[in-house]
Scaffold this motif. Structure first.
Motif, PDB file in Angstrom:
ATOM      1  N   GLY A 138       0.789  -1.223   0.000  1.00 39.29           N
ATOM      2  CA  GLY A 138       0.000   0.000   0.000  1.00 39.29           C
ATOM      3  C   GLY A 138       0.820   1.270   0.000  1.00 39.29           C
ATOM      4  N   SER A 139       2.135   1.160  -0.118  1.00 41.28           N
ATOM      5  CA  SER A 139       2.990   2.353  -0.073  1.00 41.28           C
ATOM      6  C   SER A 139       3.001   3.130  -1.390  1.00 41.28           C
ATOM      7  N   GLY A 140       2.462   2.532  -2.456  1.00 44.14           N
ATOM      8  CA  GLY A 140       2.445   3.209  -3.757  1.00 44.14           C
ATOM      9  C   GLY A 140       3.606   2.826  -4.651  1.00 44.14           C
ATOM     10  N   LYS A 141       4.376   1.808  -4.254  1.00 41.94           N
ATOM     11  CA  LYS A 141       5.541   1.437  -5.074  1.00 41.94           C
ATOM     12  C   LYS A 141       5.119   0.846  -6.417  1.00 41.94           C
ATOM     13  N   ASN A 142       4.023   0.064  -6.422  1.00 42.63           N
ATOM     14  CA  ASN A 142       3.553  -0.502  -7.693  1.00 42.63           C
ATOM     15  C   ASN A 142       3.122   0.592  -8.662  1.00 42.63           C
ATOM     16  N   GLU A 143       2.412   1.571  -8.159  1.00 45.91           N
ATOM     17  CA  GLU A 143       1.955   2.671  -9.025  1.00 45.91           C
ATOM     18  C   GLU A 143       3.134   3.376  -9.684  1.00 45.91           C
ATOM     19  N   LEU A 144       4.164   3.636  -8.907  1.00 39.84           N
ATOM     20  CA  LEU A 144       5.330   4.320  -9.451  1.00 39.84           C
ATOM     21  C   LEU A 144       6.107   3.410 -10.397  1.00 39.84           C
ATOM     22  N   ALA A 145       6.215   2.134 -10.056  1.00 41.87           N
ATOM     23  CA  ALA A 145       6.958   1.195 -10.905  1.00 41.87           C
ATOM     24  C   ALA A 145       6.272   1.018 -12.264  1.00 41.87           C
ATOM     25  N   PHE A 146       4.967   0.822 -12.251  1.00 42.01           N
ATOM     26  CA  PHE A 146       4.238   0.645 -13.514  1.00 42.01           C
ATOM     27  C   PHE A 146       4.247   1.931 -14.346  1.00 42.01           C
ATOM     28  N   SER A 147       4.157   3.074 -13.686  1.00 44.34           N
ATOM     29  CA  SER A 147       4.216   4.354 -14.400  1.00 44.34           C
ATOM     30  C   SER A 147       5.584   4.547 -15.057  1.00 44.34           C
ATOM     31  N   LEU A 148       6.631   4.122 -14.360  1.00 40.01           N
ATOM     32  CA  LEU A 148       7.985   4.215 -14.912  1.00 40.01           C
ATOM     33  C   LEU A 148       8.123   3.318 -16.141  1.00 40.01           C
TER      34      LEU A 148
ATOM     35  N   ASN B 191       8.124  10.349  -1.400  1.00 36.54           N
ATOM     36  CA  ASN B 191       6.859  10.530  -0.708  1.00 36.54           C
ATOM     37  C   ASN B 191       5.761  10.045  -1.643  1.00 36.54           C
ATOM     38  N   PRO B 192       4.991   9.027  -1.264  1.00 36.28           N
ATOM     39  CA  PRO B 192       4.001   8.462  -2.184  1.00 36.28           C
ATOM     40  C   PRO B 192       2.916   9.446  -2.600  1.00 36.28           C
ATOM     41  N   GLU B 193       2.721  10.496  -1.817  1.00 33.49           N
ATOM     42  CA  GLU B 193       1.702  11.474  -2.167  1.00 33.49           C
ATOM     43  C   GLU B 193       2.168  12.400  -3.294  1.00 33.49           C
ATOM     44  N   GLU B 194       3.404  12.230  -3.738  1.00 36.40           N
ATOM     45  CA  GLU B 194       3.948  13.072  -4.814  1.00 36.40           C
ATOM     46  C   GLU B 194       4.377  12.209  -6.004  1.00 36.40           C
ATOM     47  N   ASN B 195       3.571  11.189  -6.313  1.00 33.87           N
ATOM     48  CA  ASN B 195       4.004  10.210  -7.322  1.00 33.87           C
ATOM     49  C   ASN B 195       4.179  10.810  -8.715  1.00 33.87           C
ATOM     50  N   GLU B 196       3.412  11.847  -9.053  1.00 34.02           N
ATOM     51  CA  GLU B 196       3.578  12.464 -10.378  1.00 34.02           C
ATOM     52  C   GLU B 196       4.960  13.093 -10.505  1.00 34.02           C
ATOM     53  N   SER B 197       5.380  13.830  -9.508  1.00 39.87           N
ATOM     54  CA  SER B 197       6.724  14.420  -9.555  1.00 39.87           C
ATOM     55  C   SER B 197       7.798  13.370  -9.298  1.00 39.87           C
ATOM     56  N   ASN B 198       7.430  12.308  -8.560  1.00 39.25           N
ATOM     57  CA  ASN B 198       8.397  11.230  -8.321  1.00 39.25           C
ATOM     58  C   ASN B 198       8.858  10.594  -9.622  1.00 39.25           C
ATOM     59  N   LEU B 199       7.938  10.447 -10.572  1.00 39.21           N
ATOM     60  CA  LEU B 199       8.284   9.852 -11.865  1.00 39.21           C
ATOM     61  C   LEU B 199       9.330  10.704 -12.580  1.00 39.21           C
ATOM     62  N   ASP B 200       9.148  12.006 -12.564  1.00 36.25           N
ATOM     63  CA  ASP B 200      10.125  12.894 -13.201  1.00 36.25           C
ATOM     64  C   ASP B 200      11.483  12.809 -12.507  1.00 36.25           C
ATOM     65  N   LYS B 201      11.443  12.649 -11.175  1.00 33.78           N
ATOM     66  CA  LYS B 201      12.705  12.548 -10.434  1.00 33.78           C
ATOM     67  C   LYS B 201      13.491  11.298 -10.856  1.00 33.78           C
ATOM     68  N   ILE B 202      12.767  10.186 -11.024  1.00 32.57           N
ATOM     69  CA  ILE B 202      13.465   8.955 -11.433  1.00 32.57           C
ATOM     70  C   ILE B 202      14.021   9.096 -12.844  1.00 32.57           C
ATOM     71  N   LEU B 203      13.241   9.672 -13.742  1.00 33.77           N
ATOM     72  CA  LEU B 203      13.709   9.848 -15.124  1.00 33.77           C
ATOM     73  C   LEU B 203      14.953  10.726 -15.159  1.00 33.77           C
ATOM     74  N   ASN B 204      14.964  11.778 -14.356  1.00 34.55           N
ATOM     75  CA  ASN B 204      16.151  12.637 -14.283  1.00 34.55           C
ATOM     76  C   ASN B 204      17.340  11.877 -13.702  1.00 34.55           C
ATOM     77  N   TYR B 205      17.062  11.030 -12.707  1.00 32.00           N
ATOM     78  CA  TYR B 205      18.119  10.205 -12.109  1.00 32.00           C
ATOM     79  C   TYR B 205      18.737   9.282 -13.157  1.00 32.00           C
ATOM     80  N   LEU B 206      17.902   8.630 -13.940  1.00 31.03           N
ATOM     81  CA  LEU B 206      18.394   7.720 -14.984  1.00 31.03           C
ATOM     82  C   LEU B 206      19.208   8.475 -16.034  1.00 31.03           C
ATOM     83  N   ALA B 207      18.756   9.675 -16.375  1.00 30.39           N
ATOM     84  CA  ALA B 207      19.482  10.467 -17.377  1.00 30.39           C
ATOM     85  C   ALA B 207      20.824  10.937 -16.833  1.00 30.39           C
TER      86      ALA B 207
END
Length: 468
Positions: free
Chosen positions: A306-316, A444-460
């Protein structure tokens, strides 16, 4: 001196299969033997250059024996007319002749050869004509009409002399477009047998060709070609190579002949064979990274149910797919329904599931594929074991830092069952969950939209994807 020059040159050109060579001694300064025979060379008994050019017999390069008619266009102006247009590559054709369509091998007879000025009684190279057949045969551009008693080679493997015309050196890994008559197909160069020195005709072993170099190469095409050896038929024995990205014509080729499968070259060296015995890939990681423009790594999401990890993983996964990356997502639910169906939720079986997942990730990473994993992986000991299997330099840990109350609100039914002791071994309730101390990123799972951008920037920034 003149006889010696002639003798040396004859010995040279005999290797080129040139049937007739004429030698005329000239003096450009004095005009000797240019227009008239010179009195300064009484030992020469031949013709002057002008006289030779005016009287020399020029044989035709056209082949009038082997009928070959590559179809360029299907002409159908109305429902009552169906003709096949193209240029006669070789041979002759008349109304009433029996022809075969390749590759279908369907046979018909020529009904007529219509033109604006009336019907032809015969057509020959290099005339551009339209043939009307007596039967309705499905023929399209790139196919060919031939005499059924005189067929061309129908092969995917052949050898050819190649003239490299591109400023960039040849890369054997490239899948070129090969244009042959009216047919275009994909083709690869299996190997360069040798390069020919144009000055000495000496042959040398090379792995590639550069600008203006000539060599003998082995080709394999995606579909069979209908060809003749170049020496027999220049029109059906020649082709051009086109680069798939630049669309530049990079080479021209003259087909020597077909190549039997048993004579096909093997690119597997002794070192490659040794790697195969050891189960090692013949493709290097650098080659995979260059091809895919990414590094094979594992993005591992950890956190409570329930932490939101699946949502972020699938979105990535979806975002990487849209951007052109090659990625695979693994999560507990999908693996427990198949690969790990015999495992329960005890600590020992949870550890076994993660061990199996880690080995899958390693195999995928070895292929240059980005692996996205979403697993609770409840403590540092388990996560470190996973990192050891995958390789610490490939393991990137992402922590979904959600409170237990947030997780309970996200999956209330699951946690209510655990609190009522209807289920057991749930991390956060009756199994301890340790927050990672060495996560590459925490979210923070409540910021999953911005979290996705953070991961993409990390990968880049890490040059994982894209690499350039």
């Amino acid at each position: 001196v003149f006889d010696e020059i002639c003798s040396q040159y004859k010995n040279f050109v005999i290797q080129l299969n040139i049937p007739d060579v004429e030698f005329i001694p000239l003096s450009a300064l004095k005009g000797d033997n240019v227009v008239e025979i010179s009195a300064h060379m009484p030992w020469y008994r031949g013709k002057s250059l002008l006289n030779f050019l005016e009287t020399v017999h020029i044989s035709s390069d056209s082949n009038f024996n082997d009928f070959r008619f590559p179809v360029q266009y299907v002409l159908r102006p109305d429902r009552d007319f169906r003709g096949f247009s193209g240029k006669v590559a070789s041979g002759t054709v008349r109304p009433g002749d029996t022809v075969m369509a390749l590759p279908s091998r369907k046979i018909s007879k020529v009904k007529s050869i219509p033109t604006y000025d009336g019907n032809f009684e015969i057509a020959f190279p290099p005339q551009a004509i339209t043939l009307v057949l007596k039967d309705e045969i499905d023929i399209s551009r790139g196919e060919i009409l031939v005499n059924p008693d005189n067929l061309p080679r129908i092969e995917r493997h052949f050898e050819a002399m190649l003239v490299w015309m591109d400023e960039q050196p040849m890369e054997l890994s490239t899948q070129f477009f090969l244009k042959h008559t009216t047919n275009t197909t994909r083709a690869r160069i299996d190997m360069i047998r040798y390069k020919t020195d144009v000055n000495t005709l000496e042959k040398s072993k090379v792995d590639t060709l550069s600008l203006n170099e000539i060599g003998r190469a082995v080709f394999t095409t995606a579909k069979p070609l209908f060809f003749d050896p170049y020496q027999k038929n220049k029109n059906t024995g020649s082709f051009v190579l086109i680069h798939p990205l630049t669309n530049n014509t990079v080479a021209v080729g003259m087909i020597i002949d077909k190549l039997e499968s048993k004579n096909l070259p093997s690119r597997i060296s002794d070192a490659d064979k040794e790697n195969i015995k050891q189960g090692k890939s013949l493709i290097s990681m650098a080659e995979r990274e260059k091809k895919l423009n990414q590094k094979g790594v594992t993005i591992w999401f950890t956190g409570l149910h329930g932490s939101g990890k699946n949502e972020l993983a699938f979105s990535l996964e979806k975002k990487l797919f849209e951007n052109g990356a090659t990625a695979v997502l693994l999560d507990g639910s999908s693996l427990r329904s198949g690969l790990n169906r015999e495992l329960d939720y005890s600590p020992a079986d949870r550890a076994e599931q993660l061990r199996r997942v880690a080995h899958i990730c390693k195999l995928l990473n070895d292929q240059g594929i980005i692996t996205i994993c979403s697993f609770i992986s409840r403590n540092d000991s388990l996560r470190n074991q996973v990192a050891e299997i995958i390789g610490k330099e490939r393991f990137h840990l992402m922590f979904m830092d959600a409170s237990l109350d947030y997780c309970k609100a996200n999956k209330p039914k699951l946690y209510i069952k655990a609190e009522r002791e209807e289920i057991e071994n749930l991390p956060g309730i009756d199994l301890e969950f340790e927050a990672p101390t060495n996560a590459n990123m925490a979210f923070n799972p409540e910021e999953n939209e911005s979290n996705l951008d953070k991961i993409l920037n990390y990968l880049a920034n890490k040059h994982i994807y894209p690499m350039d």
